[in-house]
Motif scaffolding. Structure first.
Motif, PDB file in Angstrom:
ATOM      1  N   VAL A 178      -2.472  -2.983   6.343  1.00 29.48           N
ATOM      2  CA  VAL A 178      -3.048  -4.228   6.868  1.00 29.48           C
ATOM      3  C   VAL A 178      -3.328  -5.229   5.746  1.00 29.48           C
ATOM      4  O   VAL A 178      -3.426  -6.439   5.997  1.00 29.48           O
ATOM      5  N   MET A 206      -3.792  -7.176  10.464  1.00 35.99           N
ATOM      6  CA  MET A 206      -4.177  -6.555  11.739  1.00 35.99           C
ATOM      7  C   MET A 206      -5.546  -5.882  11.650  1.00 35.99           C
ATOM      8  O   MET A 206      -5.996  -5.477  10.583  1.00 35.99           O
ATOM      9  N   LEU A 243       2.461   6.362  11.822  1.00 37.94           N
ATOM     10  CA  LEU A 243       2.346   5.020  11.249  1.00 37.94           C
ATOM     11  C   LEU A 243       3.593   4.195  11.541  1.00 37.94           C
ATOM     12  O   LEU A 243       3.501   2.984  11.809  1.00 37.94           O
ATOM     13  N   VAL A 263      -9.756  -2.103   8.844  1.00 38.96           N
ATOM     14  CA  VAL A 263      -9.549  -0.756   9.370  1.00 38.96           C
ATOM     15  C   VAL A 263     -10.910  -0.122   9.653  1.00 38.96           C
ATOM     16  O   VAL A 263     -11.810  -0.162   8.806  1.00 38.96           O
ATOM     17  N   MET A 313      -3.592   3.153   6.306  1.00 37.82           N
ATOM     18  CA  MET A 313      -3.659   2.012   7.210  1.00 37.82           C
ATOM     19  C   MET A 313      -4.183   0.777   6.483  1.00 37.82           C
ATOM     20  O   MET A 313      -3.707  -0.345   6.714  1.00 37.82           O
ATOM     21  N   ASP A 361      -5.776  -4.545  17.154  1.00 40.46           N
ATOM     22  CA  ASP A 361      -4.338  -4.740  17.340  1.00 40.46           C
ATOM     23  C   ASP A 361      -3.609  -3.409  17.429  1.00 40.46           C
ATOM     24  O   ASP A 361      -2.559  -3.303  18.077  1.00 40.46           O
ATOM     25  N   ARG A 362      -4.149  -2.409  16.751  1.00 41.60           N
ATOM     26  CA  ARG A 362      -3.561  -1.075  16.779  1.00 41.60           C
ATOM     27  C   ARG A 362      -4.673  -0.032  16.882  1.00 41.60           C
ATOM     28  O   ARG A 362      -5.704  -0.148  16.202  1.00 41.60           O
ATOM     29  N   ILE A 402       2.194  -1.177  12.024  1.00 40.44           N
ATOM     30  CA  ILE A 402       1.056  -1.944  11.527  1.00 40.44           C
ATOM     31  C   ILE A 402       1.540  -3.019  10.560  1.00 40.44           C
ATOM     32  O   ILE A 402       2.379  -2.754   9.695  1.00 40.44           O
ATOM     33  N   CYS A 433      -7.405  -2.600  12.948  1.00 39.28           N
ATOM     34  CA  CYS A 433      -6.939  -1.284  13.390  1.00 39.28           C
ATOM     35  C   CYS A 433      -8.090  -0.312  13.548  1.00 39.28           C
ATOM     36  O   CYS A 433      -9.059  -0.339  12.778  1.00 39.28           O
ATOM     37  N   ALA A 471       3.294   3.024  15.029  1.00 41.46           N
ATOM     38  CA  ALA A 471       2.282   1.985  15.213  1.00 41.46           C
ATOM     39  C   ALA A 471       2.776   0.606  14.800  1.00 41.46           C
ATOM     40  O   ALA A 471       2.316  -0.410  15.321  1.00 41.46           O
TER      41      ALA A 471
END
Length: 406
Positions: free
Chosen positions: A113, A94, A85, A119, A109, A162-163, A90, A96, A88
């Protein structure tokens, strides 16, 4: 009953905060944002089959095994989730994608975000996605998308991302992950290269991806179209074997005969502390040696009597037609827990193999041990890659990977 529930909740909170402190102290967590996510998400709700203490231990929780007892799904170790993480990076808002579900990492995640982000988590195993959906809902993360599919093809209905974080071990980076990555996006993937797995943080640079960092990592292997098993050549029943991640020719009988010959040893004068990692040396040897593989042995006294490698799971090994040499170490100062790198070799050319491997250990110590990390570059297989001295070129199914050292 209510008092017991309150006590369990208080214990879970205490264990969760203790885990965060452990991860921060170890350096696995480096940012306030990742720390906050770990403090918030109730990990025990994603591992209900184990006691609270185990749910908050800094270790994996195995959740599914195959017919041979091999783990094929797990809640990953918190330290590794934290490291990835952090890789990444984040941020709020975002979009993801997580490849390889379990629920807990997707919840972390989702915390990162925030309410304006999205996610998606995908897995090929319906048992895994059903479990992830159920636990995410229970923990309050019902807004996370859970998709049952082969991740080789990504998740186009929720792209671009984005990720992309991959939480299974993979041999290659398929084209769908490239095409579904947003402009300025980042992929974090535990990629297997010459048998060694490294979690790479990758960004796009023109027609290729380049690493902006990498960490040692190990995951259960991906299933489906992207799966590719290593080749195992056994040297002494199931006790000693050589693992190959490529198609190089191997004279198995010659190597088995070599193991029966007396062992040659050589020592490098290169030392390390007992808690000092040496994965950089392993990666250097995978880069510098042409005929390279990994030696593994069973965790038995009989196997150790045959070979005594630096790691029983995977130790860099130099091959010839009828001989091999591998990395070992010995204790040189018990009081300071100092060890010395060396080499054990077998075969008619054992002395020459040992000398070659010792030279590479010393070269790593002199030129790369304290320098910048190696750089990984990943090109589509359709892009010609020139072979340059000092750069290891590793062809794969969809891509060509290069490894270079500053």
């Amino acid at each position: 009953m209510a008092n017991a529930a309150v006590a369990d909740s208080a214990q879970a909170d205490a264990l969760r905060h203790a885990l965060v402190e452990e991860l921060v102290t170890a350096g696995s967590i480096a940012s306030l944002e990742v720390a906050a996510a770990f403090r918030t998400v109730p990990r025990h709700l994603f591992a209900p089959e184990v006691p609270l203490q185990e749910a908050y231990a800094n270790d994996i929780v195995r959740t599914k095994r195959d017919e041979h007892g091999v783990t094929i799904s797990s809640v990953s170790a918190p330290w590794l989730q934290a490291v990835m993480l952090e890789q990444a990076q984040i941020g709020p808002g975002m979009r993801c994608l997580e490849i390889g579900s379990g629920g807990y990492n997707a919840a972390l995640m989702a915390e990162l975000v925030g309410p304006d982000g999205e996610v998606t988590t995908v897995d090929i195993d319906a048992d895994v996605t059903d479990r992830a959906r159920r636990f995410l809902d229970t923990a309050g993360y019902g807004h996370v998308n859970v998709v049952l599919a082969d991740a080789e093809h990504g998740v186009p209905q929720h792209a671009p991302f984005d990720r992309i974080i991959v939480t299974v071990g993979v041999f290659d980076v398929p084209p769908a992950w490239w095409t579904q990555l947003a402009e300025g996006g980042r992929i974090v993937v535990p990629l297997r290269v010459r048998g060694l797995s490294r979690s790479l943080a990758l960004v796009r640079d023109g027609d290729h991806l380049v690493s902006v960092g990498h960490e040692m990592a190990g995951f259960v292997a991906v299933q489906g179209v992207g799966a590719r098993a290593e080749r195992l050549v056994t040297l002494h029943g199931e006790e000693v074997g050589l693992r190959f991640d490529d198609d190089q020719p191997v004279e198995a009988e010659g190597l088995r005969e070599a193991l029966r010959l007396p062992r040659v040893q050589a020592w490098s004068g290169v030392t390390f502390g007992g808690m000092e990692p040496f994965d950089g040396l392993f990666l250097w040897l995978a880069t510098s040696l042409d005929r390279f593989c990994l030696l593994s042995r069973a965790r038995t006294d009989a196997a150790r009597g045959l070979v005594d490698p630096a790691s029983p799971i995977a130790t860099p090994t130099l091959l010839s037609r009828d001989g091999f040499a591998y990395v070992a170490f010995r204790e040189v100062d018990p009081q300071t827990q100092t060890y010395e790198f060396g080499v054990y070799a077998h075969g008619v050319d054992a002395e020459g193999l040992a000398a070659t491997l010792i030279e590479q250990i010393r070269l790593w110590d002199h030129e790369h041990r304290r320098g910048a990390a190696a750089k990984f570059t990943i090109y589509p297989a359709s892009v010609p890659v020139a072979r340059v001295p000092g750069v290891r070129v590793v062809p794969k199914r969809h891509t060509t990977v290069t490894i270079s050292w500053p």
